[in-house]
Enzyme design. Structure first.
Site, mmCIF file in Angstrom:
data_model
loop_
_atom_site.group_PDB
_atom_site.id
_atom_site.type_symbol
_atom_site.label_atom_id
_atom_site.label_comp_id
_atom_site.label_asym_id
_atom_site.label_seq_id
_atom_site.Cartn_x
_atom_site.Cartn_y
_atom_site.Cartn_z
ATOM 1 N N LYS A 1 -17.218 15.796 -33.084
ATOM 2 C CA LYS A 1 -16.504 15.626 -34.369
ATOM 3 C C LYS A 1 -14.998 15.700 -34.164
ATOM 4 O O LYS A 1 -14.251 14.923 -34.759
ATOM 5 C CB LYS A 1 -16.946 16.706 -35.367
ATOM 6 C CG LYS A 1 -18.353 16.544 -35.880
ATOM 7 C CD LYS A 1 -18.645 17.465 -37.045
ATOM 8 C CE LYS A 1 -18.275 18.914 -36.766
ATOM 9 N NZ LYS A 1 -18.978 19.487 -35.603
ATOM 10 N N THR B 1 -13.385 14.936 -31.475
ATOM 11 C CA THR B 1 -13.000 13.716 -30.769
ATOM 12 C C THR B 1 -12.918 12.533 -31.736
ATOM 13 O O THR B 1 -11.978 11.732 -31.685
ATOM 14 C CB THR B 1 -14.017 13.417 -29.651
ATOM 15 O OG1 THR B 1 -14.192 14.590 -28.870
ATOM 16 C CG2 THR B 1 -13.554 12.297 -28.769
ATOM 17 N N ARG C 1 -9.236 22.964 -36.652
ATOM 18 C CA ARG C 1 -9.285 24.406 -36.511
ATOM 19 C C ARG C 1 -8.767 24.825 -35.143
ATOM 20 O O ARG C 1 -8.893 24.096 -34.164
ATOM 21 C CB ARG C 1 -10.721 24.915 -36.678
ATOM 22 C CG ARG C 1 -11.269 24.807 -38.080
ATOM 23 C CD ARG C 1 -12.740 25.178 -38.112
ATOM 24 N NE ARG C 1 -13.556 24.222 -37.373
ATOM 25 C CZ ARG C 1 -14.786 24.474 -36.946
ATOM 26 N NH1 ARG C 1 -15.331 25.662 -37.148
ATOM 27 N NH2 ARG C 1 -15.469 23.548 -36.308
ATOM 28 N N LYS D 1 -19.351 26.492 -24.733
ATOM 29 C CA LYS D 1 -18.974 25.224 -25.353
ATOM 30 C C LYS D 1 -17.693 24.641 -24.776
ATOM 31 O O LYS D 1 -17.482 23.435 -24.755
ATOM 32 C CB LYS D 1 -18.821 25.433 -26.866
ATOM 33 C CG LYS D 1 -18.531 24.172 -27.666
ATOM 34 C CD LYS D 1 -18.550 24.493 -29.148
ATOM 35 C CE LYS D 1 -18.216 23.251 -29.975
ATOM 36 N NZ LYS D 1 -16.817 22.882 -29.855
ATOM 37 N N ALA E 1 -18.325 27.876 -38.485
ATOM 38 C CA ALA E 1 -19.052 27.311 -39.623
ATOM 39 C C ALA E 1 -20.408 27.957 -39.820
ATOM 40 O O ALA E 1 -20.957 27.927 -40.919
ATOM 41 C CB ALA E 1 -19.215 25.809 -39.446
ATOM 42 N N PHE F 1 -19.842 21.998 -37.290
ATOM 43 C CA PHE F 1 -21.279 21.774 -37.140
ATOM 44 C C PHE F 1 -21.783 20.655 -38.054
ATOM 45 O O PHE F 1 -21.060 19.707 -38.337
ATOM 46 C CB PHE F 1 -22.049 23.079 -37.335
ATOM 47 C CG PHE F 1 -21.686 24.126 -36.323
ATOM 48 C CD1 PHE F 1 -21.759 23.858 -34.956
ATOM 49 C CD2 PHE F 1 -21.254 25.384 -36.707
ATOM 50 C CE1 PHE F 1 -21.418 24.815 -34.011
ATOM 51 C CE2 PHE F 1 -20.915 26.336 -35.772
ATOM 52 C CZ PHE F 1 -20.996 26.058 -34.424
ATOM 53 N N PHE G 1 -21.739 7.058 -26.095
ATOM 54 C CA PHE G 1 -21.669 7.548 -24.722
ATOM 55 C C PHE G 1 -21.969 6.376 -23.775
ATOM 56 O O PHE G 1 -22.593 5.374 -24.162
ATOM 57 C CB PHE G 1 -22.681 8.662 -24.481
ATOM 58 C CG PHE G 1 -22.373 9.935 -25.234
ATOM 59 C CD1 PHE G 1 -21.261 10.056 -26.048
ATOM 60 C CD2 PHE G 1 -23.217 11.026 -25.137
ATOM 61 C CE1 PHE G 1 -20.978 11.222 -26.740
ATOM 62 C CE2 PHE G 1 -22.955 12.213 -25.817
ATOM 63 C CZ PHE G 1 -21.832 12.306 -26.625
ATOM 64 N N TRP H 1 -13.352 7.795 -26.944
ATOM 65 C CA TRP H 1 -13.408 8.689 -25.781
ATOM 66 C C TRP H 1 -12.973 7.957 -24.512
ATOM 67 O O TRP H 1 -12.270 8.509 -23.681
ATOM 68 C CB TRP H 1 -14.834 9.239 -25.609
ATOM 69 C CG TRP H 1 -14.963 10.212 -24.473
ATOM 70 C CD1 TRP H 1 -14.664 11.540 -24.476
ATOM 71 C CD2 TRP H 1 -15.425 9.914 -23.148
ATOM 72 N NE1 TRP H 1 -14.906 12.098 -23.241
ATOM 73 C CE2 TRP H 1 -15.374 11.124 -22.405
ATOM 74 C CE3 TRP H 1 -15.886 8.744 -22.509
ATOM 75 C CZ2 TRP H 1 -15.759 11.193 -21.071
ATOM 76 C CZ3 TRP H 1 -16.258 8.815 -21.172
ATOM 77 C CH2 TRP H 1 -16.199 10.029 -20.465
#
Length: 979
Positions: free
Chosen positions: A430, A432, A454, A465, A684, A715, A803, A832
């Site tokens: 999200k 990205t 954030r 993560k 979240a 999330f 991807f 990306w």
């Protein structure tokens, strides 16, 4: 430059806005009385007065006395023009009153009166800082710096001795306030031909005006000699004469060839007093002479007997009066520029170029390969003023909240929320997508846009993560600064949170070990023989209904009521926090030291971003509002069941002090040089999961009505988006225009029945090879999340984060099924691998969706009972059959309702890995009962948060945390291993 050519001003009778002088005068300065509007002159009256004081008869350049009359006409024209421009500016901005500051070392009261009258007639305010005549260079610079930073001052002029007019002094002046055009920047722009962008010396302009309009000289082709001028005046005169086509020479009084140069000149401009040894006869009869020096024809020079020698003589008085009027004109121009800067304008934002590589390097390698703009340059490009930012290093800055007041009349831009489907433990990108979208909007479609993200916790950064700066060619840079410390906001929250925690246990200890009298005497100590309540103690007395301000007048009962909070330790909900994943702090015992006298209790640590202070930071809209929210945070109940707050503990002011800088959003940039706000970072799953209201509000003003602000919710849409709508939008009053729902083929395959996805473990072949059936089956989760967004009446654009292992068939299937489920559009995104260029289609879809009317609505009415609000979320959003409250949860709900907190919105603390409370239940679970194990209240933040199942507010570290790969190159000091 002659001393009398420098500006001389004195303070008007009118006070500055806000009222009161800017500075106290250091030494007495004579000041004439002030007034507004039509003053009684300054033109002929003052000039005539001055000539009589000098013992001179009124002078002229021709028998008809053309110069004074023409000069006065020019002065009146300049002042009336300035007055009219100022009137028009004030019609649109009634409170606007330009202020000119003059720093004077010495005394020249007559010149002050002349400038005073002209300023009054034009409607300006003047403030005058008088320094002793022997003031040092350092003292002058100190005063200049103070005036530079005073936002009430729009122009600054110096009246100091010539020996103090050094480059060091002149170039301390802010060019935008340099109404005398003496700084290198203003002179450079003039020489370059950008006179409309700079301030031109009023004296030099006066010389040109008087020659052309008063004497009637056509300057084209004339030979002009400037004698005795120095520095900025000399440069400005030469430049202006050359613009008029004149052949300009410059000379000093001691130049050997001066006599021959004077003979050749058609016009002579005298910039400083003539030495006695230089005879007037060196100047050819009929030559036009313009004098900028006050003693050219005085004393031994021969008085008025030589006047007929010249074809035209313009005295210093004429230049001074017109220069003063032109300085007023510059002041009005300065005010107009200042007002223009206060208004929103379309950005002139040159973006940074990307050179994507294949294969795509690591995130930190990509980040380090791009050189970010200096943050002050970025701030200026997006319309922030210099005094609205506080720079941290080269690439980060705090933005002051004053920008909201400046842009309060500016229409907001479009408001876009990025949410996601239920993610894998790896995350679906999200952040990205958010960054790729704004890079596409601004760098490729030339649309003002701002990302609001954030701040990441260091727990996940060093845990599983990793960071949260985006990834690939869609990142916030520098990514190591983004992920580590930033500007210290989370550390400030940690300090404030733990100060409050310490205050709770300390207060219980002291109440348990002291009598009422001893406790009262320590709380309200005798200082220098006087006992006084602090401001926050007076507020507590008022809350208790004790209307007394003298500590000695309280009764014994009132003393006891005031001094004792009677906190029930079993009701304490305020925990200590740490910004590190540490499972062994989930349950601890405190108070085991001997000094604590046997008082101990079980407690716990939470992750710092779960602190209510983080939620307060994210939801507040001003410093005053934050202080109120901090004060009303409930930390426990007393033994009679009443809430105990931070205000009761007397710690609100200290918390506000610790948070005073953290409230300012942090400005950074993307890889393509577009702006990003990074501010607040509540999780979240255990908090409301959104960046700050303040960052969004400021960004919406800065982008303008046609711009976009893209903010991200943590999330899945069932968690972060639901809380964004029901909590954040209630607090902010902002209405979203579009939801961008992020999906990945990988996550959809997981929801379709694919093998489990575990961080740190290679993906199974189902995720790296084409599998249409798994994708089709997993789209049920995507469809459910689209339906959740539609509950709030906001159009949905699905962004498929592609991807390298995704196939065209899989991509096309997801987009087709998303549109069938009700999405406005569904677009594959490649940011990306190639940056904003890869999200241009998404940006166009978002722009089109935002042009449609939003029918935004909340999911529930906050006036409903707490249980009904929880049930509404469980059934409508999660798809639960019903809820089940534990006895403890029911008791907490009853208590909060009795305490008056039942009308707050709900913030569900639930796993992010499933729509249900069971992380292993993928897809769209049905007919489950949602268990509510506990309920807590964040009264300062403004919500009730039920804990679903076994939710931990302190994450733990895995077997192999990220920190194994993080290191520092001690030679280059570069961070390695962050992702």
């Amino acid at each position: 430059m002659g001393k009398r050519l420098l500006p001389v001003l004195c303070q008007l009778r009118h006070p500055l806005q806000p009222p009161g002088p800017l500075r106290r005068l250091r030494v007495p300065c004579r000041a004439s009385s002030g007034g507004g509007g039509g003053g009684s002159g300054g033109g002929e009256g003052l000039l005539g007065q001055r000539r009589l004081q000098n013992g001179q008869a009124p002078s002229s350049c021709s028998p008809g006395g053309r110069t004074p009359a023409m000069r006065d006409s020019i002065v009146r024209e300049v002042i009336q023009s300035s007055k009219e421009v100022l009137r028009l500016l004030q019609e649109k901005n009634p409170a606007f009153k330009p202020v000119l500051a003059i720093i004077q070392a010495g005394d020249d009261n007559l010149m002050q009166e002349m400038n005073q009258n002209l300023a009054e007639e034009a409607g300006l305010n003047i403030t005058h800082i008088c320094l002793p005549p022997d003031s040092s260079e350092a003292e002058i610079i100190d005063e200049i710096l103070k005036m530079n930073e005073d936002t009430r001052v729009h122009g600054l002029a110096l009246q100091i001795s010539e020996n103090l007019f050094s480059n060091k002094v002149l170039n301390v002046l802010k060019p935008e306030k340099d109404v005398d055009g003496v700084t290198d920047i203003n002179l450079g722009k003039l020489v370059r031909g950008d006179a409309h962008e700079c301030f031109v010396s009023p004296v030099a302009k006066a010389v040109i005006e008087l020659l052309e309009k008063s004497v009637g000289v056509n300057l084209d082709g004339k030979k002009i000699l400037v004698v005795g001028a120095h520095g900025s005046l000399e440069a400005a005169l030469q430049c202006l004469f050359q613009r008029k086509g004149s052949m300009t020479m410059s000379s000093q009084w001691k130049t050997p060839q001066l006599q021959s140069k004077l003979h050749e000149a058609d016009i002579v401009v005298l910039g400083s007093p003539k030495p006695e040894e230089i005879p007037l006869t060196w100047i050819q009869p009929g030559t036009t002479v313009l004098n900028c020096s006050h003693d050219f024809l005085s004393g031994k020079a021969g008085g008025g007997s030589q006047r007929g020698h010249f074809g035209g003589l313009i005295q210093e008085d004429d230049v001074s009066v017109l220069a003063a009027a032109l300085r007023i004109q510059n002041m009005v121009s300065s005010g107009r520029r200042w007002l223009r800067e206060q208004q929103h304008r379309r950005w002139r934002l040159p973006c940074l170029k990307l050179q994507p590589l294949c294969p795509v390097p690591s995130d930190i390698e990509i980040s380090r390969a791009q050189t970010p703009k200096a943050v002050d340059v970025l701030a200026k490009e997006i319309g922030l003023l210099a005094d609205e930012i506080e720079i941290y290093g080269k690439s980060k800055a705090k933005v002051r909240l004053s920008v909201l007041e400046r842009l309060k009349d500016q229409a907001d831009g479009k408001y876009v929320l990025v949410a996601g489907i239920t993610p894998t433990p790896l995350g679906e990108g999200k952040s990205t997508v958010t960054i790729g979208l704004v890079q596409a909007l601004t760098a490729h479609l030339n649309v003002n846009s701002f990302a609001c993200l954030r701040q990441p916790s260091q727990g996940p950064t060093f845990g599983v993560k990793g960071g949260a700066a985006g990834g690939g060619y869609a990142q916030v840079i520098p990514m190591e600064e983004f992920n580590l410390h930033l500007t210290g906001d989370i550390h400030a929250i940690t300090a404030a949170n733990n100060l409050l925690a310490a205050a709770i246990d300390t207060r219980i200890l002291h109440e348990n070990t002291q009598t009422d009298k001893a406790l009262y005497n320590r709380l309200v100590p005798l200082v220098n023989g006087v006992r006084e309540f602090s401001e926050i103690q007076l507020a507590r007395l008022k809350k208790l209904g004790i209307n007394k301000t003298d500590p000695s007048t309280l009764t014994e009962e009132e003393v006891s009521t005031f001094a004792r909070l009677n906190i029930d330790p079993s009701t304490i909900t305020w925990q200590r926090v740490l910004d590190t994943n540490d499972r062994f702090l989930r349950k601890i015992t405190i108070g085991q030291g001997n000094a604590e006298k046997g008082y101990s209790r079980q407690a716990q640590f939470d992750i710092a971003v779960a602190s209510e202070i983080m939620a307060v930071l994210a939801l507040t809209d001003s410093l005053a509002d934050m202080k109120v929210r901090l004060g009303r945070m409930v930390v426990a109940s007393d033994k009679s069941g009443q809430p105990v707050t931070a205000d009761d503990l007397g710690v609100t002011g200290a918390l506000t002090v610790l948070m005073k800088d953290a409230i300012k959003p942090n400005l950074m940039q993307t890889l393509e040089g577009t702006p990003v706000f990074v501010h607040a970072g509540p999780f979240a799953n255990i908090a409301h999961g959104n960046s700050s209201v303040l960052a969004d509000k400021i960004a919406l003003k800065l982008v303008g009505e046609e711009g976009f602000v893209v903010t991200e919710a943590g999330f899945g849409a069932d968690i972060g988006m639901e809380k964004f709508f029901n909590i954040k939008c209630r607090a902010s009053g902002l209405v979203p225009d579009v939801v961008v729902l992020v999906a990945t083929v990988r996550a959809l395959k997981m929801h379709g029945g694919g093998p489990s996805v575990t961080a740190g473990v290679p993906l199974k072949k189902e995720y790296t090879e084409e599998n249409i059936q798994l994708v089709a089956d997993g789209c049920c989760n995507l469809q459910k999340q689209i339906q959740i967004a539609q509950l709030f009446g906001v159009p949905v654009v699905v962004a498929l984060n592609v991807f390298k292992t995704d196939t065209r068939a899989e991509i096309d299937l997801v987009c087709e099924l998303a549109k069938r489920a009700g999405a406005f559009d569904a677009v594959p995104c490649y940011h990306w691998s190639i940056g904003g260029k890869g999200s241009v289609d998404l940006a166009r879809a978002v722009r089109e969706a935002a042009s449609k009317r939003s029918r935004f609505q909340f999911l529930y009415d906050v006036q409903l009972p707490v249980v009904e609000k929880i049930r509404t979320i469980a059934q409508a959003v999660y798809g639960a059959k019903d809820i089940e409250l534990s006895p403890e949860a029911q008791a907490k709900i009853d208590r909060y309702t009795q305490q008056g907190f039942g009308n707050l919105p709900i913030c569900m603390a639930k796993t992010h890995l499933s729509l249900s409370h069971q992380p292993d239940k993928k897809g769209v679970p049905r007919d489950f009962i949602l268990p509510i194990s506990d309920v807590r209240a964040s009264i300062g933040a403004g919500f009730i948060y039920p804990l679903v199942g076994t939710m931990s507010t302190m994450p733990g570290l895995p077997t192999r945390p990220c920190f194994y790969d993080i290191d520092l190159d001690t030679e280059t000091e570069q961070v390695k291993g962050l992702f």
